[in-house]
Design a protein around this motif. Structure first.
Motif, short mmCIF file in Angstrom:
data_model
loop_
_atom_site.label_atom_id
_atom_site.label_comp_id
_atom_site.label_asym_id
_atom_site.label_seq_id
_atom_site.Cartn_x
_atom_site.Cartn_y
_atom_site.Cartn_z
N LEU A 231 0.83 -1.22 0.00
CA LEU A 231 0.00 0.00 0.00
C LEU A 231 0.86 1.26 0.00
N LEU A 232 1.95 1.25 0.76
CA LEU A 232 2.86 2.40 0.74
C LEU A 232 3.41 2.63 -0.66
N GLY A 233 3.65 1.55 -1.39
CA GLY A 233 4.14 1.66 -2.75
C GLY A 233 3.15 2.31 -3.71
N LYS A 234 1.88 2.29 -3.35
CA LYS A 234 0.85 2.90 -4.18
C LYS A 234 0.64 4.38 -3.87
N ILE A 235 1.22 4.86 -2.77
CA ILE A 235 1.04 6.25 -2.36
C ILE A 235 1.70 7.22 -3.33
N GLU A 236 2.92 6.93 -3.75
CA GLU A 236 3.66 7.86 -4.61
C GLU A 236 2.91 8.14 -5.92
N PRO A 237 2.43 7.12 -6.63
CA PRO A 237 1.66 7.42 -7.86
C PRO A 237 0.36 8.19 -7.57
N LEU A 238 -0.31 7.86 -6.46
CA LEU A 238 -1.53 8.58 -6.09
C LEU A 238 -1.21 10.05 -5.84
N LEU A 239 -0.16 10.29 -5.06
CA LEU A 239 0.22 11.67 -4.77
C LEU A 239 0.59 12.41 -6.04
N GLU A 240 1.37 11.78 -6.90
CA GLU A 240 1.80 12.45 -8.13
C GLU A 240 0.60 12.87 -8.97
N LYS A 241 -0.36 11.98 -9.11
CA LYS A 241 -1.56 12.30 -9.90
C LYS A 241 -2.35 13.43 -9.25
N SER A 242 -2.61 13.30 -7.95
CA SER A 242 -3.40 14.32 -7.25
C SER A 242 -2.67 15.65 -7.20
N LEU A 243 -1.37 15.62 -6.93
CA LEU A 243 -0.62 16.87 -6.88
C LEU A 243 -0.56 17.53 -8.25
N ASN B 211 -2.92 17.47 -10.45
CA ASN B 211 -4.21 18.15 -10.58
C ASN B 211 -4.26 19.42 -9.74
N LEU B 212 -3.71 19.35 -8.53
CA LEU B 212 -3.73 20.52 -7.66
C LEU B 212 -2.79 21.62 -8.15
N ARG B 213 -1.68 21.24 -8.78
CA ARG B 213 -0.75 22.24 -9.33
C ARG B 213 -1.41 23.06 -10.44
N SER B 214 -2.40 22.48 -11.09
CA SER B 214 -3.06 23.17 -12.21
C SER B 214 -4.12 24.17 -11.74
N ILE B 215 -4.31 24.29 -10.44
CA ILE B 215 -5.34 25.19 -9.91
C ILE B 215 -5.02 26.64 -10.28
N ASP B 216 -6.02 27.32 -10.79
CA ASP B 216 -5.92 28.74 -11.09
C ASP B 216 -6.27 29.49 -9.81
N PHE B 217 -5.30 30.18 -9.23
CA PHE B 217 -5.52 30.87 -7.96
C PHE B 217 -6.50 32.05 -8.08
N GLU B 218 -6.79 32.44 -9.28
CA GLU B 218 -7.77 33.53 -9.47
C GLU B 218 -9.20 32.98 -9.45
N ALA B 219 -9.37 31.71 -9.79
CA ALA B 219 -10.69 31.08 -9.82
C ALA B 219 -10.52 29.63 -9.35
#
Length: 121
Positions: A32-44, A46-54
């Motif tokens: 399960l720990l081995g699955k965390i890194e890919p999950l984080l990479e995908k989610s992060l 998506n979060l990096r693409s957030i437009d701080f204006e909207a």
């Protein structure tokens, strides 16, 4: 080397707490720990693409909830706690808090992910 010894250099991980989720089965916990890194990479990503204006509150809520659940289940409480704060901010429509917290969350999550990846190799 025990699982606890393997992760002593990663203070975010409470191995004993995480092992409770898998009834003490170290093999399942490591998998399960081995699955965390890919999950984080995908989610992060998506979060990096957030437009701080909207700020897309639904996206933040979804990604933060996913990360929070995974982290709490595996005893990675500090990252889970920040994800929880982001999720609550999104649910409350508090874009300002998200804009303030998201960069630190991404930075801490990336640092954690890199240390975890190294420990799992």
């Amino acid at each position: 080397m025990s699982v606890a010894e393997r992760f002593t250099n990663i203070p975010e991980i409470d191995v004993q707490q995480g092992l409770k989720t898998v009834a003490g089965n170290e093999m399942i916990y490591l998998r399960l720990l081995g699955k965390i890194e890919p999950l984080l990479e995908k989610s992060l990503g998506n979060l990096r693409s957030i437009d701080f204006e909207a700020v897309d509150l639904q996206l933040v809520s979804f990604e933060a909830h996913s990360i929070k659940g995974a982290m709490y289940n595996l005893g990675i409480m500090p990252i889970g706690d920040i994800a929880k704060e982001l999720e609550l901010a999104a649910k409350n429509g508090d874009a300002r808090s998200i804009v303030e917290q998201l960069p630190l969350f991404i930075e801490r999550s990336e640092e954690f992910s890199a240390r975890l990846k190294a420990a799992l190799q």
